[in-house]
Design a protein around this motif. Structure first.
Motif, PDB file in Angstrom:
ATOM      1  N   TYR A 182      -7.311   8.629   8.556  1.00 53.56           N
ATOM      2  CA  TYR A 182      -7.960   7.538   7.837  1.00 53.56           C
ATOM      3  C   TYR A 182      -7.746   7.625   6.338  1.00 53.56           C
ATOM      4  N   ASN A 183      -7.539   8.799   5.829  1.00 53.59           N
ATOM      5  CA  ASN A 183      -7.187   8.953   4.425  1.00 53.59           C
ATOM      6  C   ASN A 183      -5.849   8.255   4.159  1.00 53.59           C
ATOM      7  N   LYS A 184      -4.877   8.459   5.051  1.00 55.01           N
ATOM      8  CA  LYS A 184      -3.578   7.788   4.927  1.00 55.01           C
ATOM      9  C   LYS A 184      -3.752   6.273   5.040  1.00 55.01           C
ATOM     10  N   ARG A 241     -10.400  21.503  13.273  1.00 59.05           N
ATOM     11  CA  ARG A 241      -9.085  20.903  13.044  1.00 59.05           C
ATOM     12  C   ARG A 241      -9.052  19.455  13.568  1.00 59.05           C
ATOM     13  N   GLU A 242      -9.736  19.207  14.673  1.00 57.67           N
ATOM     14  CA  GLU A 242      -9.799  17.852  15.230  1.00 57.67           C
ATOM     15  C   GLU A 242     -10.408  16.875  14.220  1.00 57.67           C
ATOM     16  N   ILE A 243     -11.437  17.312  13.532  1.00 58.71           N
ATOM     17  CA  ILE A 243     -12.095  16.465  12.530  1.00 58.71           C
ATOM     18  C   ILE A 243     -11.189  16.294  11.320  1.00 58.71           C
ATOM     19  N   GLN A 244     -10.556  17.373  10.914  1.00 64.49           N
ATOM     20  CA  GLN A 244      -9.628  17.298   9.786  1.00 64.49           C
ATOM     21  C   GLN A 244      -8.488  16.320  10.084  1.00 64.49           C
ATOM     22  N   ASP A 245      -7.951  16.375  11.285  1.00 59.51           N
ATOM     23  CA  ASP A 245      -6.877  15.457  11.668  1.00 59.51           C
ATOM     24  C   ASP A 245      -7.349  14.011  11.650  1.00 59.51           C
ATOM     25  N   TRP A 246      -8.559  13.778  12.112  1.00 58.58           N
ATOM     26  CA  TRP A 246      -9.122  12.431  12.140  1.00 58.58           C
ATOM     27  C   TRP A 246      -9.301  11.895  10.724  1.00 58.58           C
ATOM     28  N   VAL A 247      -9.868  12.723   9.853  1.00 59.93           N
ATOM     29  CA  VAL A 247     -10.081  12.317   8.456  1.00 59.93           C
ATOM     30  C   VAL A 247      -8.736  12.079   7.760  1.00 59.93           C
ATOM     31  N   TRP A 291      -6.423   4.413   4.292  1.00 56.97           N
ATOM     32  CA  TRP A 291      -7.022   3.853   3.083  1.00 56.97           C
ATOM     33  C   TRP A 291      -6.073   3.930   1.905  1.00 56.97           C
ATOM     34  N   HIS A 292      -5.342   5.005   1.781  1.00 56.12           N
ATOM     35  CA  HIS A 292      -4.377   5.127   0.691  1.00 56.12           C
ATOM     36  C   HIS A 292      -3.333   4.014   0.773  1.00 56.12           C
ATOM     37  N   SER A 293      -2.817   3.775   1.959  1.00 57.90           N
ATOM     38  CA  SER A 293      -1.815   2.720   2.165  1.00 57.90           C
ATOM     39  C   SER A 293      -2.388   1.344   1.832  1.00 57.90           C
ATOM     40  N   ASN A 294      -3.561   1.056   2.325  1.00 61.03           N
ATOM     41  CA  ASN A 294      -4.170  -0.259   2.085  1.00 61.03           C
ATOM     42  C   ASN A 294      -4.558  -0.461   0.622  1.00 61.03           C
ATOM     43  N   LEU A 295      -5.052   0.565  -0.015  1.00 59.93           N
ATOM     44  CA  LEU A 295      -5.414   0.434  -1.430  1.00 59.93           C
ATOM     45  C   LEU A 295      -4.160   0.287  -2.307  1.00 59.93           C
ATOM     46  N   THR A 296      -3.085   0.934  -1.921  1.00 60.62           N
ATOM     47  CA  THR A 296      -1.821   0.779  -2.653  1.00 60.62           C
ATOM     48  C   THR A 296      -1.330  -0.662  -2.538  1.00 60.62           C
ATOM     49  N   ARG A 297      -1.386  -1.226  -1.338  1.00 53.46           N
ATOM     50  CA  ARG A 297      -0.989  -2.626  -1.141  1.00 53.46           C
ATOM     51  C   ARG A 297      -1.885  -3.576  -1.918  1.00 53.46           C
ATOM     52  N   LEU A 298      -3.180  -3.320  -1.926  1.00 55.48           N
ATOM     53  CA  LEU A 298      -4.109  -4.162  -2.682  1.00 55.48           C
ATOM     54  C   LEU A 298      -3.791  -4.091  -4.167  1.00 55.48           C
ATOM     55  N   ASN A 299      -3.512  -2.911  -4.653  1.00 51.98           N
ATOM     56  CA  ASN A 299      -3.161  -2.728  -6.054  1.00 51.98           C
ATOM     57  C   ASN A 299      -1.895  -3.511  -6.398  1.00 51.98           C
ATOM     58  N   GLN A 300      -0.902  -3.465  -5.524  1.00 49.48           N
ATOM     59  CA  GLN A 300       0.340  -4.213  -5.742  1.00 49.48           C
ATOM     60  C   GLN A 300       0.070  -5.698  -5.779  1.00 49.48           C
ATOM     61  N   LEU A 301      -0.760  -6.191  -4.869  1.00 51.24           N
ATOM     62  CA  LEU A 301      -1.099  -7.616  -4.855  1.00 51.24           C
ATOM     63  C   LEU A 301      -1.814  -8.036  -6.145  1.00 51.24           C
ATOM     64  N   LEU A 302      -2.724  -7.205  -6.598  1.00 51.84           N
ATOM     65  CA  LEU A 302      -3.454  -7.520  -7.817  1.00 51.84           C
ATOM     66  C   LEU A 302      -2.521  -7.515  -9.028  1.00 51.84           C
ATOM     67  N   GLU A 303      -1.596  -6.584  -9.057  1.00 52.24           N
ATOM     68  CA  GLU A 303      -0.621  -6.544 -10.163  1.00 52.24           C
ATOM     69  C   GLU A 303       0.272  -7.787 -10.150  1.00 52.24           C
ATOM     70  N   GLU A 304       0.690  -8.206  -8.961  1.00 55.21           N
ATOM     71  CA  GLU A 304       1.524  -9.408  -8.842  1.00 55.21           C
ATOM     72  C   GLU A 304       0.744 -10.649  -9.274  1.00 55.21           C
ATOM     73  N   GLU A 305      -0.531 -10.677  -8.946  1.00 57.92           N
ATOM     74  CA  GLU A 305      -1.385 -11.806  -9.295  1.00 57.92           C
ATOM     75  C   GLU A 305      -1.560 -11.897 -10.815  1.00 57.92           C
ATOM     76  N   ASP A 306      -1.608 -10.757 -11.490  1.00 54.40           N
ATOM     77  CA  ASP A 306      -1.783 -10.713 -12.939  1.00 54.40           C
ATOM     78  C   ASP A 306      -0.535 -11.215 -13.681  1.00 54.40           C
ATOM     79  N   LYS A 307       0.621 -11.165 -13.044  1.00 59.21           N
ATOM     80  CA  LYS A 307       1.878 -11.547 -13.707  1.00 59.21           C
ATOM     81  C   LYS A 307       2.013 -13.022 -13.850  1.00 59.21           C
TER      82      LYS A 307
END
Length: 109
Positions: A89-91, A80-86, A93-109
């Protein structure tokens, strides 16, 4: 140290591929004796036993004597300790990739 505390770090215990394979074998079976586990590896009984000791010290493996035989089973709770750690970091990366995607979409406009 009480029996609920482990004397070895769970991350350290799963760092070795042999120990990860032992965990998988024990997860697939209710309980296995040492000689059956040893038969799954190209190493001697002593080497397998040492890996099982590391897993036992981390609380990942429980053992019991049945006559002259020692049987092992998985105690997955410490994972469970490993699952919690992963999950953390999953959250991350998901948050950072979502922000990157938003930035790229804004750049395309």
């Amino acid at each position: 140290m009480n029996e609920n505390q482990s004397s070895r770090d769970v991350f350290d215990a799963i760092a070795d591929p042999t120990r990860r394979r032992l965990i998988r074998l024990l997860a697939e079976a209710e309980e296995l004796p040492l000689h059956e586990l040893t038969a799954k590896f190209q190493m001697g009984r002593t080497a397998v036993s040492k890996h099982l000791t590391v897993l036992r010290e981390a609380g990942l493996v429980l053992d019991r004597k049945v006559g002259r035989e020692t049987r092992f089973r998985l105690n997955a709770a410490p994972l469970r300790e490993i699952q919690d750690w992963v999950t953390y970091y999953n959250k991350f990366w998901h948050s950072n990739l979502t922000r990157l995607n938003q930035l790229l979409e804004e750049e395309d406009k």
